[in-house]
Design a protein around this motif. Sequence first.
Motif, PDB file in Angstrom:
ATOM      1  N   HIS A 209      65.871  17.132   6.136  1.00  0.00           N
ATOM      2  CA  HIS A 209      66.077  18.134   7.189  1.00  0.00           C
ATOM      3  C   HIS A 209      67.394  18.877   7.011  1.00  0.00           C
ATOM      4  O   HIS A 209      67.469  20.098   7.237  1.00  0.00           O
ATOM      5  CB  HIS A 209      66.033  17.449   8.556  1.00  0.00           C
TER       6      HIS A 209
ATOM      7  N   GLU B   8      56.553  14.933   8.702  1.00  0.00           N
ATOM      8  CA  GLU B   8      56.743  16.345   9.030  1.00  0.00           C
ATOM      9  C   GLU B   8      57.654  17.031   8.009  1.00  0.00           C
ATOM     10  O   GLU B   8      57.350  18.131   7.519  1.00  0.00           O
ATOM     11  CB  GLU B   8      57.331  16.472  10.430  1.00  0.00           C
ATOM     12  N   GLU B   9      58.781  16.382   7.706  1.00  0.00           N
ATOM     13  CA  GLU B   9      59.715  16.969   6.746  1.00  0.00           C
ATOM     14  C   GLU B   9      59.108  17.030   5.352  1.00  0.00           C
ATOM     15  O   GLU B   9      59.303  18.013   4.614  1.00  0.00           O
ATOM     16  CB  GLU B   9      61.022  16.159   6.719  1.00  0.00           C
TER      17      GLU B   9
ATOM     18  N   ASN C  48      63.254   7.376   8.362  1.00  0.00           N
ATOM     19  CA  ASN C  48      63.889   8.387   9.206  1.00  0.00           C
ATOM     20  C   ASN C  48      65.207   8.878   8.607  1.00  0.00           C
ATOM     21  O   ASN C  48      65.575  10.039   8.780  1.00  0.00           O
ATOM     22  CB  ASN C  48      64.123   7.838  10.610  1.00  0.00           C
TER      23      ASN C  48
ATOM     24  N   ALA D  54      64.219  11.337   6.099  1.00  0.00           N
ATOM     25  CA  ALA D  54      63.808  12.554   6.813  1.00  0.00           C
ATOM     26  C   ALA D  54      65.020  13.384   7.206  1.00  0.00           C
ATOM     27  O   ALA D  54      65.004  14.618   7.088  1.00  0.00           O
ATOM     28  CB  ALA D  54      62.996  12.169   8.052  1.00  0.00           C
ATOM     29  N   GLU D  55      66.066  12.709   7.657  1.00  0.00           N
ATOM     30  CA  GLU D  55      67.289  13.436   8.037  1.00  0.00           C
ATOM     31  C   GLU D  55      67.904  14.133   6.832  1.00  0.00           C
ATOM     32  O   GLU D  55      68.367  15.279   6.927  1.00  0.00           O
ATOM     33  CB  GLU D  55      68.296  12.464   8.660  1.00  0.00           C
TER      34      GLU D  55
ATOM     35  N   TRP E 279      58.541  11.729  11.652  1.00  0.00           N
ATOM     36  CA  TRP E 279      59.559  12.714  11.266  1.00  0.00           C
ATOM     37  C   TRP E 279      59.551  12.915   9.750  1.00  0.00           C
ATOM     38  O   TRP E 279      59.589  14.048   9.267  1.00  0.00           O
ATOM     39  CB  TRP E 279      60.944  12.261  11.745  1.00  0.00           C
TER      40      TRP E 279
END
Length: 497
Positions: A381, A176-177, A374, A377-378, A173
């Motif tokens: 996002h 990806e971000e 993660n 990542a959040e 994740w």
Amino acid sequence: MVQVLSTLLHVEKGSKQPVYLQIANQLMALIRNGTLQTGYRLLSTRQLATLLKVHRRTVVQAYDELLAQGWLESHTGNGTFVAKHLPEIQSAKKDMHAEKAIMPASKAGFHFKQAPHLDRAVLRNSTRLHLDDGFPDPRLAPLDDLSRAYRSQLLGANPYARLGYGDTKGASWLREELSAYLNETRGMKTSPGNILIVRGVIMGLYLVSTALLEPGDNVVVSAPGWFGANMNFTQAGANVLRLPADEHGIDVAALEQMCQKQKIRLVYVTSHHHYPTTVALRADRRLNLLKLAEQYGFIVFEDDYDCDFHYLSKPLMPLAGADPAGMVMYCGSFTKTISPAFRIGYLVGPADVISYLAKLRRIIDRQGDQMLENAIAELLHTGVIQRHLRKSVRIYKQRRDLFCDLLRSQLGDHVTFQVPDGGMAVWTQFDPNINLVRLAQKALQKDLYMSSGTSGIPAGNAYDEPPGSAIRLGFASSNAQELEESVEIIRNLLGNL
């Protein structure tokens, strides 16, 4: 032997270590040093309990512990003995002076060679005031958002997957971000397969140096430059070659002349804000550097340690975004974005190299902190980090302007500098007659940390660069009041030196 044991065995009933373990450990030591030989019959549990003035069950526990570990053996109806399978150790009277000289907890009994390039002081800043190397202000960090995101990762669904082993390249994740973020903000053309999550730029340097350099390879760095990078190249056995850096960054014309004379394997650059001087690598030099890399086949390691903090206009795009031949390894981190405590960085390069480096990373650090990755990542996002950066850039620009005004008005007779276009520090040239080491020591007594102009390596170390009269004075981690107080301390000290 009863008399001997009475002098050799002691128990401290107030100790945190259980009494039975004290007895067991002391008996074990007596067996190790040969005082109690193989086959020796120990006192009965009742006799030893009486001797040590403890409960018999305590001695039983101690014997059971040693029986389980194989130090003792029990013969039913005949007693407990030192195990016969143990090697015989000759007990000898020891020279008390020699015995005191042997300190296995602090000094190894075997020889090992200490590499001088690793002998560098570790920065542990505990002062109230600090004009550091250019660190962020953790008071501005989005810690509440990060805490919530981290908690959601801990308590989310499928704990087996979240709390188990993950991809050695890093959380998918986050990659990806990050890919989307770098493509949008850096003009890059990446996919998650081009990204390896590391614990900071220093880990990215280590992986590249270990995997892609051979002993004897030539690596070009700038002078002045960052010793942290030079340490990695030296550790890999490379020859570190220094090129001068001026007001436009590393001298690329001199690099071309060097390439014509010898094979260069890697060039290390801080293109956006040169470390330590903060100047940007000029556009023509950027283009020529990429052309030379393609022509002569050397790797460009681009350390973009504070790309997000530019104050005049949009930051210059990384070399990696204009690399037509896959010669650039690009590295950055969230150290300057959030805080040095959060060890999340990213190494970007061709997918085949990233896959290879992930294999190396696996044998030194199976994976990073998936929960933190993660959580970051959040925040990417949801736009939290992007909003935090906009706020931080505004505040840091105000602090830069105030700090530069203070340097001019309060220290103008002693220093010269150029207002940096970005970054978190001012490259400050002091009067050569000022002893920066002494100034830093005096400042420390006033609860102010500042650089002494040295890298923290013992004088005379061949891996160090000679100290100069210019240092980085970081402004971002201090508020207005702290900056004013820090400059006032320096002004007063300079008046008394």
